[in-house]
Scaffold this motif. Structure first.
Motif, PDB file in Angstrom:
ATOM      1  N   THR A  94       1.210  -1.228   0.304  1.00 26.08           N
ATOM      2  CA  THR A  94      -0.248   0.003   0.051  1.00 26.08           C
ATOM      3  C   THR A  94       0.597   1.597  -0.180  1.00 26.08           C
ATOM      4  O   THR A  94       1.929   1.891   0.492  1.00 26.08           O
ATOM      5  N   PRO A 130      -5.348   1.009   3.902  1.00 30.03           N
ATOM      6  CA  PRO A 130      -6.221   2.164   3.764  1.00 30.03           C
ATOM      7  C   PRO A 130      -7.674   1.207   3.519  1.00 30.03           C
ATOM      8  O   PRO A 130      -8.319   1.146   2.865  1.00 30.03           O
ATOM      9  N   TRP A 131      -7.434  -0.039   3.956  1.00 27.27           N
ATOM     10  CA  TRP A 131      -9.020  -0.807   4.510  1.00 27.27           C
ATOM     11  C   TRP A 131      -9.418  -1.576   5.262  1.00 27.27           C
ATOM     12  O   TRP A 131      -8.951  -1.777   6.003  1.00 27.27           O
ATOM     13  N   GLY A 143     -12.270   0.842   0.691  1.00 26.13           N
ATOM     14  CA  GLY A 143     -11.641   1.501   1.258  1.00 26.13           C
ATOM     15  C   GLY A 143     -12.113   1.873   2.683  1.00 26.13           C
ATOM     16  O   GLY A 143     -13.558   2.622   2.127  1.00 26.13           O
ATOM     17  N   ALA A 163      -6.888   6.706   4.091  1.00 23.48           N
ATOM     18  CA  ALA A 163      -6.244   6.742   2.898  1.00 23.48           C
ATOM     19  C   ALA A 163      -4.826   8.272   3.557  1.00 23.48           C
ATOM     20  O   ALA A 163      -5.667   8.484   4.398  1.00 23.48           O
ATOM     21  N   TRP A 169      -5.797   4.914  -2.863  1.00 21.76           N
ATOM     22  CA  TRP A 169      -6.402   3.707  -1.734  1.00 21.76           C
ATOM     23  C   TRP A 169      -7.036   2.872  -2.769  1.00 21.76           C
ATOM     24  O   TRP A 169      -7.404   1.771  -2.556  1.00 21.76           O
ATOM     25  N   ASP A 192      -4.546   0.134  -3.415  1.00 25.43           N
ATOM     26  CA  ASP A 192      -3.893  -1.292  -2.298  1.00 25.43           C
ATOM     27  C   ASP A 192      -5.371  -1.774  -2.207  1.00 25.43           C
ATOM     28  O   ASP A 192      -4.420  -2.952  -2.226  1.00 25.43           O
TER      29      ASP A 192
END
Length: 194
Positions: A60, A66-67, A102, A107, A116, A119
């Motif tokens: 990322t 950012p998940w 996201g 983020a 994001w 990622d």
């Protein structure tokens, strides 16, 4: 099963480089979109955890991670999502789905916020490869950036505005035969410029 030593391009006749069999590459090369599932077989929690661990192993931007992932295994929720998503009707027969999202609170800020998407996409691909390696069929059904699909998922799951569903990934043990497409096309490769 396709192995790394037998990746031929049936459309051009060119072959991928021959290498010794490799489990990681085999899982990548044999991954295919599976839309039909054996409804009698549930996916064990430890298998789901391995798939999610693979997802969270993705790179990322600035290691922001950012998940968030929503695991759905309740039939009524899977059916409700299938009703609201035009390209995810296979949810009606899937025992499970994972929704990679996201988390905009995690983020980057400003122009970097859109990273994001990359990622969470990397995490989603890791999920698909891990599922394949574990014998689980899966398919990526897009949600983001279609506003109607985003709204449908948010409504069913009660998501806050800071959580952005990227996709819905139905999963299950495959029913029937599924064969990967050979996508090796050397003409798509350019070295040192266009």
């Amino acid at each position: 099963m396709l192995t790394t030593t037998s990746c031929n391009n049936s459309t051009s006749g060119d072959s991928a480089p021959a290498v010794e069999s490799n489990q990681a590459l085999d899982a990548i090369y044999t991954r295919t979109s599976v839309r039909q599932y054996d409804a009698s077989r549930a996916i064990a929690k430890d298998t789901v955890d391995m798939i999610l661990r693979a997802a969270m192993s993705a790179p990322t931007a600035v290691n922001r991670q950012p998940w968030a992932f929503v695991v759905i295994d309740k039939r009524e929720i899977l059916d409700s999502l299938a009703e609201g998503l035009p390209y995810a009707k296979m949810l009606k027969h899937a025992p499970l789905a994972i929704i990679p999202c996201g988390d905009l609170d995690k983020a980057l800020e400003g122009d970097g916020q859109a990273f994001w998407i990359q990622d969470v996409s990397a995490a989603t691909e890791n999920m698909l490869i891990a599922a394949n390696a574990l014998g689980v069929g899966a398919v990526w059904t897009a949600v983001y950036p279609d506003e109607s699909r985003i709204d449908a998922v948010r409504k069913v799951l009660g998501m806050p505005a800071t959580i952005m569903p990227l996709a819905v990934v139905p999963m299950g043990y495959p029913a029937g035969e599924h064969h990967p497409k050979d996508k090796w096309k050397p003409e798509n490769i350019h070295y040192n410029g266009w």
